[in-house]
Design a protein around this motif. Structure first.
Motif, short mmCIF file in Angstrom:
data_model
loop_
_atom_site.label_atom_id
_atom_site.label_comp_id
_atom_site.label_asym_id
_atom_site.label_seq_id
_atom_site.Cartn_x
_atom_site.Cartn_y
_atom_site.Cartn_z
N GLU A 143 0.83 -1.20 0.00
CA GLU A 143 0.00 0.00 0.00
C GLU A 143 0.87 1.26 0.00
O GLU A 143 0.58 2.23 -0.71
CB GLU A 143 -0.92 0.00 1.22
CG GLU A 143 -1.87 1.19 1.26
CD GLU A 143 -2.86 1.12 2.40
OE1 GLU A 143 -3.84 1.88 2.36
OE2 GLU A 143 -2.67 0.29 3.32
N GLN A 147 0.92 4.29 -2.76
CA GLN A 147 0.65 5.68 -2.39
C GLN A 147 1.81 6.58 -2.78
O GLN A 147 1.61 7.71 -3.24
CB GLN A 147 0.37 5.76 -0.89
CG GLN A 147 -0.95 5.13 -0.48
CD GLN A 147 -1.14 5.10 1.03
OE1 GLN A 147 -0.19 5.29 1.80
NE2 GLN A 147 -2.36 4.83 1.46
N SER A 150 1.66 7.18 -6.50
CA SER A 150 0.56 8.09 -6.82
C SER A 150 0.92 9.52 -6.47
O SER A 150 0.61 10.46 -7.21
CB SER A 150 -0.70 7.67 -6.06
OG SER A 150 -1.16 6.42 -6.51
N GLU A 163 -3.23 3.66 -8.66
CA GLU A 163 -4.44 3.32 -7.93
C GLU A 163 -5.50 2.81 -8.88
O GLU A 163 -5.52 3.14 -10.05
CB GLU A 163 -4.97 4.55 -7.18
CG GLU A 163 -4.06 5.00 -6.06
CD GLU A 163 -4.72 6.05 -5.20
OE1 GLU A 163 -5.80 6.53 -5.57
OE2 GLU A 163 -4.15 6.40 -4.17
N ASP A 177 -9.97 0.51 0.08
CA ASP A 177 -9.20 0.36 1.32
C ASP A 177 -9.30 -1.09 1.78
O ASP A 177 -10.35 -1.54 2.22
CB ASP A 177 -9.75 1.30 2.40
CG ASP A 177 -8.98 1.19 3.71
OD1 ASP A 177 -7.95 0.49 3.75
OD2 ASP A 177 -9.42 1.80 4.71
#
Length: 274
Positions: A143, A147, A150, A163, A177
């Motif tokens: 994750e 992130q 992104s 994403e 999520d």
């Protein structure tokens, strides 16, 4: 029913035979893809039955322990595969081109969104609490890498590429999520305190959960199956709504977006538009 059971048994037999075979990397990759396809079938199977796969997996009494064991074995295979993949990347950063890295990271985060909810179901079924602070490292790293990528794209002024796209083009029935169900479980654990009158901290945390859910809804990043009647989320909501009417009789609850969305059946429109 007999056809479904036969398919599950065939998948289990094939899975167990493959588990024992020594495989090369290409075979492991193909096996991983097959397990992901089987897991996606499982999700669709649950949806057709009016149940989300988190609760189906969490409550084996609804389906039989043997059936759930099939998905536990598939989950175990996938977790083992991606733990090793994450470990390899950490110990020896990839030298492949950016396109390969993009595909790898997308695959890893698709896995995370599909498998971590099953991991969470096991965790809370065994009496666990505070999952977010005890989360397995490889989920958090996948994750975090997504992130970070992104954020880089946004800084350059480009649309994020790593994403999942919002809305109907996202992976089928996968909540953005992967820790959504852990947050639901933690919200449920706060209800006994709320029923006693609830300290300000408890009420604030539950309001923050309301805002969190509405953000997922507004971004079309919450799978509609969370709203299936009898799901852990809907069980929490029914209890929460009943308590609010007793412990917050003169509050601003009726103007809060989440309360309006749920109490006025706005969630049904969300489900029907999916």
């Amino acid at each position: 029913k007999q056809g479904e059971d036969a398919l599950l048994q065939a998948m289990e037999k094939r899975h167990r035979s493959e588990w024992k075979k020594p495989t090369h990397n290409s075979k492991k990759l193909n096996n991983m893809k097959m397990k992901m396809a089987q897991l996606e079938w499982f999700m669709k199977f649950c949806e057709k039955g009016g149940c989300n796969y988190y609760d189906y997996y969490k409550r084996p009494e609804n389906s039989g322990r043997e059936n759930v064991n099939v998905w536990t074995d598939i989950k175990t295979f996938l977790v083992d595969y991606w733990k090793k993949e994450v470990n390899k990347v950490e110990n020896k950063p990839q030298t492949q081109d950016a396109q390969f890295r993009d595909r790898w990271l997308f695959g890893g985060n698709n896995y995370r969104r599909m498998v971590e909810p099953l991991h969470i179901a096991e965790y809370y079924t065994k009496g666990g609490t505070d999952y977010l602070n005890r989360r397995e490292a490889h989920f958090a790293k996948l994750e975090g890498w997504e992130q970070a990528d992104s954020a880089k794209e946004e800084k350059k002024g480009d649309a994020p590429k790593k994403e999942e796209p919002k809305g109907k083009s996202a992976a089928p029935n996968v909540t953005h999520d992967s820790c959504f169900w852990a947050r639901v479980e933690e919200a449920a654990l706060k209800l006994p305190e709320l029923e006693k009158g609830g300290e300000g901290k408890i009420r604030q945390e539950l309001r923050e959960f309301e805002d969190y859910v509405m953000k997922l809804v507004n971004d079309y990043w919450l799978s509609p199956d969370a709203f299936f009647e009898g799901s852990s989320f809907m069980v929490w909501w029914r209890r929460y709504w009943e308590m609010l009417q007793r412990v917050e009789p003169d509050s601003d609850r009726d103007s809060r977006p989440f309360i309006v969305f749920m109490s006025k059946d706005g969630y049904l429109n969300y489900v029907n538009s999916a």
